[in-house]
Scaffold this motif. Sequence first.
Motif, PDB file in Angstrom:
ATOM      1  N   GLN A 101       0.819  -1.214   0.000  1.00 17.73           N
ATOM      2  CA  GLN A 101       0.000   0.000   0.000  1.00 17.73           C
ATOM      3  C   GLN A 101       0.853   1.264   0.000  1.00 17.73           C
ATOM      4  O   GLN A 101       0.637   2.173  -0.803  1.00 17.73           O
ATOM      5  CB  GLN A 101      -0.947   0.009   1.196  1.00 17.73           C
ATOM      6  N   GLN A 127      -4.741 -10.970   0.058  1.00 27.70           N
ATOM      7  CA  GLN A 127      -5.973 -10.487   0.670  1.00 27.70           C
ATOM      8  C   GLN A 127      -5.763  -9.210   1.481  1.00 27.70           C
ATOM      9  O   GLN A 127      -4.875  -9.140   2.332  1.00 27.70           O
ATOM     10  CB  GLN A 127      -6.554 -11.580   1.577  1.00 27.70           C
ATOM     11  N   GLU A 128      -6.578  -8.206   1.190  1.00 27.08           N
ATOM     12  CA  GLU A 128      -6.583  -6.925   1.904  1.00 27.08           C
ATOM     13  C   GLU A 128      -5.268  -6.153   1.775  1.00 27.08           C
ATOM     14  O   GLU A 128      -4.975  -5.262   2.564  1.00 27.08           O
ATOM     15  CB  GLU A 128      -6.939  -7.134   3.379  1.00 27.08           C
ATOM     16  N   SER A 130      -2.605  -4.128  -1.284  1.00 30.68           N
ATOM     17  CA  SER A 130      -2.778  -3.388  -2.529  1.00 30.68           C
ATOM     18  C   SER A 130      -2.322  -4.191  -3.742  1.00 30.68           C
ATOM     19  O   SER A 130      -2.335  -3.683  -4.867  1.00 30.68           O
ATOM     20  CB  SER A 130      -1.996  -2.070  -2.463  1.00 30.68           C
ATOM     21  N   ARG A 132      -2.657  -6.616  -6.734  1.00 29.85           N
ATOM     22  CA  ARG A 132      -3.771  -6.954  -7.606  1.00 29.85           C
ATOM     23  C   ARG A 132      -3.600  -8.302  -8.297  1.00 29.85           C
ATOM     24  O   ARG A 132      -4.585  -8.898  -8.738  1.00 29.85           O
ATOM     25  CB  ARG A 132      -3.955  -5.863  -8.667  1.00 29.85           C
ATOM     26  N   GLN A 208      -6.784  -9.994  -7.307  1.00 28.68           N
ATOM     27  CA  GLN A 208      -7.635  -9.302  -6.338  1.00 28.68           C
ATOM     28  C   GLN A 208      -7.987  -7.931  -6.912  1.00 28.68           C
ATOM     29  O   GLN A 208      -7.183  -6.992  -6.831  1.00 28.68           O
ATOM     30  CB  GLN A 208      -6.911  -9.134  -4.996  1.00 28.68           C
ATOM     31  N   ARG A 210      -9.375  -4.172  -7.403  1.00 28.09           N
ATOM     32  CA  ARG A 210      -9.445  -3.073  -6.453  1.00 28.09           C
ATOM     33  C   ARG A 210     -10.894  -2.868  -6.029  1.00 28.09           C
ATOM     34  O   ARG A 210     -11.829  -3.263  -6.730  1.00 28.09           O
ATOM     35  CB  ARG A 210      -8.878  -1.791  -7.067  1.00 28.09           C
ATOM     36  N   GLY A 211     -11.079  -2.239  -4.891  1.00 28.32           N
ATOM     37  CA  GLY A 211     -12.434  -1.960  -4.426  1.00 28.32           C
ATOM     38  C   GLY A 211     -12.807  -2.753  -3.193  1.00 28.32           C
ATOM     39  O   GLY A 211     -12.398  -3.913  -3.030  1.00 28.32           O
ATOM     40  N   ARG A 212     -13.570  -2.141  -2.331  1.00 34.39           N
ATOM     41  CA  ARG A 212     -14.004  -2.767  -1.083  1.00 34.39           C
ATOM     42  C   ARG A 212     -14.822  -4.030  -1.364  1.00 34.39           C
ATOM     43  O   ARG A 212     -15.703  -4.046  -2.213  1.00 34.39           O
ATOM     44  CB  ARG A 212     -14.835  -1.776  -0.272  1.00 34.39           C
ATOM     45  N   GLY A 213     -14.523  -5.074  -0.620  1.00 36.75           N
ATOM     46  CA  GLY A 213     -15.274  -6.322  -0.740  1.00 36.75           C
ATOM     47  C   GLY A 213     -14.711  -7.305  -1.743  1.00 36.75           C
ATOM     48  O   GLY A 213     -15.107  -8.477  -1.755  1.00 36.75           O
ATOM     49  N   ASN A 214     -13.804  -6.879  -2.608  1.00 34.41           N
ATOM     50  CA  ASN A 214     -13.192  -7.802  -3.571  1.00 34.41           C
ATOM     51  C   ASN A 214     -12.116  -8.631  -2.891  1.00 34.41           C
ATOM     52  O   ASN A 214     -11.236  -8.092  -2.212  1.00 34.41           O
ATOM     53  CB  ASN A 214     -12.591  -7.031  -4.748  1.00 34.41           C
ATOM     54  N   ARG A 215     -12.173  -9.929  -3.096  1.00 30.88           N
ATOM     55  CA  ARG A 215     -11.234 -10.830  -2.447  1.00 30.88           C
ATOM     56  C   ARG A 215     -10.317 -11.473  -3.483  1.00 30.88           C
ATOM     57  O   ARG A 215     -10.633 -11.549  -4.674  1.00 30.88           O
ATOM     58  CB  ARG A 215     -11.978 -11.914  -1.665  1.00 30.88           C
TER      59      ARG A 215
END
Length: 232
Positions: A101, A127-128, A130, A132, A208, A210-215
């Motif tokens: 990040q 997971q969680e 930055s 991708r 993974q 980008r964006g909230r909730g994407n795993r």
Amino acid sequence: MSKYRTNRAIIVLEAPWELDPDDANRTSVLPFIEGIAKLTGDTEVHYANFYDEGSFQMALDCLCKGTFESRTVYIAAHGYERTIGGMDITSLLAKVSFKSQKYHITGVMLGSCFVGEHATSMEVCLQESSLRWCVGYASESQWLEGTLIDCAIIAKMSALDDDDFGNREWIAGDLAGAIQLFSPDYVIGNDYESEPVRLADSMRFVAQPRGRGNRARDITALVWEHHGSTDY
């Protein structure tokens, strides 16, 4: 005096290969990656050797400096079972994930034999973070052929912008486009029983968006579905 600025960087962390008794750190992926950087004209290459977990951390700390819009990490070393250059894959990827990040690291290319079979570990470490995308091999990988494939993926993925990682379908399409020139039936190496393994059965792709909730998920099947498509 103004400073020369580029927007992207490729971080290369490489362990000595010793491909033959006379290979005194002669063999290296560095010239190949430098070629990619020269081709794009907007990419710096930051390079260091590592020999164990301590030196890997020191090298990563040293190379994660400055401000770039994006960075790609290329880890090039011998791999076997769960280890890359003698390090457990989870420990190694966790170190990169931790930096991702702050230093805008978007992806990791694992240029190592066998470690790609641990796609679940790749998912956990992405997971969680930055990060991708992450790519690896689940079998042996011939050195030159594997390096050319690695470079094709790095060249494609390091040129992408953040908006290009919006969903799994886009990421899979870009990864498929990167390896279009390589046949899925090409024998990239052997498995643990010395049986030949096709490229399509060796490579593992994790993404993974980008964006909230994407795993983070294994998208290997999706990449090969797109392979050969004229859309990418």
